[in-house]
Design a protein around this motif. Structure first.
Motif, PDB file in Angstrom:
ATOM      1  N   PRO A 160       3.776 -64.706 -53.068  1.00  0.00           N
ATOM      2  CA  PRO A 160       3.803 -63.275 -52.732  1.00  0.00           C
ATOM      3  C   PRO A 160       5.093 -62.564 -53.159  1.00  0.00           C
ATOM      4  N   GLY A 161       6.140 -63.345 -53.452  1.00  0.00           N
ATOM      5  CA  GLY A 161       7.460 -62.749 -53.660  1.00  0.00           C
ATOM      6  C   GLY A 161       7.517 -61.636 -54.670  1.00  0.00           C
ATOM      7  N   GLU A 162       6.771 -61.766 -55.762  1.00  0.00           N
ATOM      8  CA  GLU A 162       6.906 -60.793 -56.846  1.00  0.00           C
ATOM      9  C   GLU A 162       5.731 -59.827 -56.919  1.00  0.00           C
ATOM     10  N   VAL A 163       4.879 -59.838 -55.895  1.00  0.00           N
ATOM     11  CA  VAL A 163       3.651 -59.047 -55.993  1.00  0.00           C
ATOM     12  C   VAL A 163       3.787 -57.715 -55.239  1.00  0.00           C
ATOM     13  N   PRO A 164       3.770 -56.590 -55.949  1.00  0.00           N
ATOM     14  CA  PRO A 164       3.784 -55.292 -55.255  1.00  0.00           C
ATOM     15  C   PRO A 164       2.540 -55.135 -54.389  1.00  0.00           C
ATOM     16  N   THR A 165       2.671 -54.425 -53.289  1.00  0.00           N
ATOM     17  CA  THR A 165       1.533 -54.237 -52.391  1.00  0.00           C
ATOM     18  C   THR A 165       1.200 -52.755 -52.215  1.00  0.00           C
ATOM     19  N   VAL A 166      -0.094 -52.497 -52.117  1.00  0.00           N
ATOM     20  CA  VAL A 166      -0.612 -51.168 -51.784  1.00  0.00           C
ATOM     21  C   VAL A 166      -1.434 -51.336 -50.528  1.00  0.00           C
ATOM     22  N   LEU A 167      -1.059 -50.655 -49.452  1.00  0.00           N
ATOM     23  CA  LEU A 167      -1.815 -50.737 -48.206  1.00  0.00           C
ATOM     24  C   LEU A 167      -2.495 -49.401 -47.950  1.00  0.00           C
ATOM     25  N   ALA A 168      -3.810 -49.459 -47.743  1.00  0.00           N
ATOM     26  CA  ALA A 168      -4.598 -48.240 -47.568  1.00  0.00           C
ATOM     27  C   ALA A 168      -5.289 -48.271 -46.221  1.00  0.00           C
ATOM     28  N   SER A 169      -5.079 -47.242 -45.427  1.00  0.00           N
ATOM     29  CA  SER A 169      -5.738 -47.145 -44.127  1.00  0.00           C
ATOM     30  C   SER A 169      -6.026 -45.684 -43.829  1.00  0.00           C
ATOM     31  N   GLY A 170      -7.239 -45.398 -43.450  1.00  0.00           N
ATOM     32  CA  GLY A 170      -7.610 -44.016 -43.173  1.00  0.00           C
ATOM     33  C   GLY A 170      -6.877 -43.441 -41.979  1.00  0.00           C
ATOM     34  N   SER A 171      -6.714 -44.250 -40.924  1.00  0.00           N
ATOM     35  CA  SER A 171      -6.209 -43.718 -39.664  1.00  0.00           C
ATOM     36  C   SER A 171      -5.022 -44.469 -39.099  1.00  0.00           C
ATOM     37  N   GLY A 172      -4.571 -45.536 -39.759  1.00  0.00           N
ATOM     38  CA  GLY A 172      -3.454 -46.287 -39.203  1.00  0.00           C
ATOM     39  C   GLY A 172      -3.845 -46.918 -37.884  1.00  0.00           C
ATOM     40  N   ASP A 173      -2.894 -46.992 -36.955  1.00  0.00           N
ATOM     41  CA  ASP A 173      -3.134 -47.695 -35.688  1.00  0.00           C
ATOM     42  C   ASP A 173      -3.314 -46.696 -34.548  1.00  0.00           C
ATOM     43  N   LEU A 174      -4.580 -46.383 -34.240  1.00  0.00           N
ATOM     44  CA  LEU A 174      -4.853 -45.373 -33.211  1.00  0.00           C
ATOM     45  C   LEU A 174      -4.648 -45.900 -31.800  1.00  0.00           C
ATOM     46  N   GLU A 175      -4.721 -47.233 -31.612  1.00  0.00           N
ATOM     47  CA  GLU A 175      -4.374 -47.806 -30.301  1.00  0.00           C
ATOM     48  C   GLU A 175      -2.941 -47.409 -29.941  1.00  0.00           C
ATOM     49  N   ILE A 176      -2.068 -47.488 -30.924  1.00  0.00           N
ATOM     50  CA  ILE A 176      -0.662 -47.181 -30.679  1.00  0.00           C
ATOM     51  C   ILE A 176      -0.456 -45.683 -30.486  1.00  0.00           C
ATOM     52  N   SER A 177      -1.112 -44.856 -31.317  1.00  0.00           N
ATOM     53  CA  SER A 177      -1.034 -43.400 -31.108  1.00  0.00           C
ATOM     54  C   SER A 177      -1.440 -43.049 -29.689  1.00  0.00           C
ATOM     55  N   ASP A 178      -2.538 -43.665 -29.242  1.00  0.00           N
ATOM     56  CA  ASP A 178      -3.073 -43.394 -27.908  1.00  0.00           C
ATOM     57  C   ASP A 178      -2.052 -43.756 -26.835  1.00  0.00           C
ATOM     58  N   LYS A 179      -1.460 -44.944 -26.945  1.00  0.00           N
ATOM     59  CA  LYS A 179      -0.475 -45.361 -25.935  1.00  0.00           C
ATOM     60  C   LYS A 179       0.745 -44.455 -25.960  1.00  0.00           C
ATOM     61  N   ASN A 180       1.220 -44.124 -27.145  1.00  0.00           N
ATOM     62  CA  ASN A 180       2.402 -43.258 -27.236  1.00  0.00           C
ATOM     63  C   ASN A 180       2.120 -41.869 -26.674  1.00  0.00           C
ATOM     64  N   CYS A 181       0.957 -41.302 -27.007  1.00  0.00           N
ATOM     65  CA  CYS A 181       0.647 -39.955 -26.507  1.00  0.00           C
ATOM     66  C   CYS A 181       0.461 -39.966 -24.990  1.00  0.00           C
ATOM     67  N   ARG A 182      -0.056 -41.062 -24.438  1.00  0.00           N
ATOM     68  CA  ARG A 182      -0.150 -41.179 -22.969  1.00  0.00           C
ATOM     69  C   ARG A 182       1.247 -41.207 -22.344  1.00  0.00           C
TER      70      ARG A 182
END
Lengths: 398, 267
Positions: free
Chosen positions: B74-96
């Motif tokens: 993995p050392g030399e491999v560029p990464t592309v991460l695609a997510s429509g909404s990210g982590d909504l569990e965390i958004s929910d906890k933070n907004c609470r």
């Protein structure tokens, strides 16, 4: 990667005001645009607020996109006739030839924060089905709003890599153009004040009670600022060859170390700087100026100073504008690019607002006060959470 | 422009890994819905593993599947991460937390709330300092990520695309309908690997009447529609069945990413 892309137009809106003239005046005044603020528990901090967002009216067709972040995007797009320049580009290139790549960290999450505080949420235990999540809170909202507002129909996406977001957006733009997918790209960065970042940085003990003093020995944290900025980039010949600001290279790397702390030997920062220099074909001694990430936290500034020294850049004049406009998070890259463009145009080396003296243990050639000086080649550093780094190489061509 | 697939990974209901999924997707009528197995986030220290959120676990699981299949360090491999909404569990906890009279946001939940948290954990788990980007184009995030990964091969030899989305928690479920978890990864290279290989020719162009290719089986089509990362299924099915075909993804604006999949024997 080597790009040599022309930045045909650019604009920025921040605590300094709307558009380039306000930023040129702010940059050369050496003053800070930050103001004092207090959190709910009384903790003092400083913020960089954009005036007038409360009065922005969204177009009726985009009413569901109404939130502080998209209002800031609209205000920034309308500064310096930027939206009109994009319209002119679309007339020449066709809407399908123009892409939109916007960087943001928190998008319009402020809308969801407010909705969770409303009595209706406590009663229902959930957001109402008609809450405009997609158009406000969602990460893509900001890019979606911009592409609809501008009428650009090339690929549109949002880059969200915390504080390096809008710097990395320049990299995507360069690839869109190099691959022939687009003929021009609107690169943006928009991040607005919200409680998630204010209280989040507070929880990490990273908010300065009085305001950031980047690279000083008594530095004690950041001030969060909000800002929106945009650049229209394309090959030099698309709108006729001209002098001005060019993107010469983009250096992208990861720390592979920790979610919030920088690598203690600044390996990720060095990799980003090396890649930017390599892409531009520059040696360290070619660099006339470094726009530091320089947030004003204990560890980030120390790592950046070390990184510059490792990369042979200790002698390059360097300064941080975080004491002037705050840390604008996902917009930091576009803000840095716009401020460097202004400095190049004005023949002015910006100072480090709010910092009285350099940390004596540091090696960088920190500019405390601004002074006249030509900048032909500059670097813009951005380093974010998740160890996400990006350095831009910018060049002024006569 | 040309790219080769050196490996892939998947994790979703009824599709526990690339090997099993390959057999299921290649055989008509073989798909059975089910509960997705728990993702494995290998390579993290016990402390980091404790902090690692579910979204990042899914990303690490499928990304590591794809790299194992490709046999890449993995050392030399560029990464592309695609997510429509990210982590909504965390958004929910933070907004609470932010809605309480006395606000006490968790520092861990705050730093995990960034959209690139999965990318950060990927770097920590693999030690890779290669270029990395995290993006969103809402429901078209897989196509946006694939486009970015394919473009990255213009200068990089290799690129790893990771797409993931997880269901929203109750408070956000009505406004973001992602009923099931799904993640997929593609190890892409501009250099032809040895052995039989899938070759992709891609282009971006205006939309035409060519509609987005749905899945023939209703259960798989339902899965494809249920999660932005599952928009990868037509491509994964072509790879599994070794079936030459053109897959297209219409895009939020008026364009489409079109990928022609062909298969080459050993050479």
């Amino acid at each position: 990667m080597g790009t040599g892309l022309a930045i045909h137009r650019y604009t920025v809106t921040s605590a300094f005001g709307r558009g380039l003239a306000a930023h040129r005046a702010g940059l050369m005044s050496g003053r800070s645009g930050l103001s004092a603020h207090a959190l709910a528990d009384g903790s003092p901090c400083a913020i960089g607020r954009v005036a007038g967002l409360e009065d922005v009216a969204m177009p009726a067709s985009l009413a569901r996109y109404d939130c502080r972040n998209n209002r800031l995007a609209l205000l920034a797009l309308e500064a310096d006739g930027f939206a009109e320049s994009v319209a002119a580009a679309i007339r020449i290139l066709g809407a399908g030839g123009v892409g939109v790549v916007v960087g943001t960290s928190t998008s319009g999450i402020g809308a969801t924060e407010a909705a969770y505080r409303a009595p209706a949420f406590a009663e229902r235990g959930a957001l109402a089905a008609d809450f405009p999540y997609r158009e406000t809170h969602n990460v893509f909202s900001c890019g979606d709003f911009c592409r609809r507002y501008l009428g650009a129909k090339g690929p549109a996406l949002v880059v969200s890599t915390a504080c390096s977001s809008s710097a990395k957006a320049f990299g995507v733009a360069a690839r869109l153009i190099a691959s022939g997918t687009c003929r021009a790209v609107v690169v943006g960065g928009v991040d607005s004040l919200c409680d998630t970042t204010l209280y989040g940085f507070h929880s990490l003990g990273l908010l300065s009670p009085t305001g950031p003093r980047p690279f000083s020995a008594d530095r004690d944290g950041i001030a969060i600022g909000e800002a929106g900025g945009f650049a229209l980039v394309g090959p030099a010949d698309v709108f006729g060859a001209r002098g001005g600001l060019y993107l010469a290279g983009v250096g992208d790397s990861a720390d592979a170390y920790h979610m919030t702390a920088p690598h203690p030997e600044a390996r990720g920062a060095c990799a980003a700087i090396a890649a930017a220099l390599g892409g531009a074909g520059w040696r360290p001694e070619d660099v006339d100026y470094v726009h530091l990430h320089g947030t004003g936290t204990l560890h980030n500034d120390a790592a950046e100073d070390l990184g510059l020294a490792h990369m042979g850049l200790a002698a390059a004049p360097a300064s941080s504008t975080k004491g002037a406009v705050g840390h604008t998070l996902g917009a930091a890259g576009i803000c840095g690019a716009a401020l460097v463009g202004l400095a190049m145009d004005a023949g002015y080396l910006p100072g480090t607002a709010n910092t009285g003296a350099r940390d004596p243990s540091f090696h960088s050639n920190l500019l405390l006060s601004g002074r006249p000086g030509a900048i032909r080649r500059a670097l813009v550093n951005t380093f974010g959470f998740g160890g996400s780094n990006c350095t831009l190489a910018l060049e002024w061509r006569p | 422009m040309i790219a080769y697939i050196a490996g892939w990974g998947v994790l979703g209901p009824g599709l526990p890994d690339a090997e099993t999924a390959g057999a299921i997707l290649a055989a008509e009528g073989a798909y059975r819905d089910g509960v997705a197995r728990a993702p494995i986030a290998a390579g993290l220290s016990p402390n980091e593993a404790r902090r690692c959120p579910a979204t990042a676990r899914y990303a690490l699981d499928v990304g590591q599947q794809a790299l194992r299949a490709a046999g890449w360090d993995p050392g030399e491999v560029p990464t592309v991460l695609a997510s429509g909404s990210g982590d909504l569990e965390i958004s929910d906890k933070n907004c609470r937390s932010l809605a309480q009279a006395a606000i006490a946001l968790s520092p861990t939940l705050f730093h995990n709330s960034v959209h690139n948290a999965a990318g950060g954990y990927w770097g920590i788990a693999t030690g890779s300092r290669a270029a990395t980007i995290s993006l969103s184009a809402y429901d078209e995030s897989f196509a946006a990520g694939l486009l970015e990964a394919l473009m990255t091969l213009g200068t990089a030899r290799r690129c790893l695309l990771i797409a993931y989305d997880l269901p929203a928690p109750g408070a956000l479920a009505a406004v973001r309908k992602v009923p099931v978890p799904f993640a997929a990864a593609l190890a892409l290279t501009s250099e032809r690997p040895a052995g039989p290989v899938a070759r992709l020719s891609w282009r971006w162009g205006p939309q035409d009447l060519e509609a987005e290719a749905p899945m023939a089986e209703p259960a798989l089509e339902a899965l494809r529609a249920a999660n932005p990362a599952a928009r990868s299924l037509p491509l994964l099915q072509a790879l599994s069945a070794r079936q030459p075909r053109t897959v297209s993804w219409t895009y939020p604006a008026d364009g489409a990413l079109r990928v022609a999949v062909a298969f080459e024997e050993s050479r």
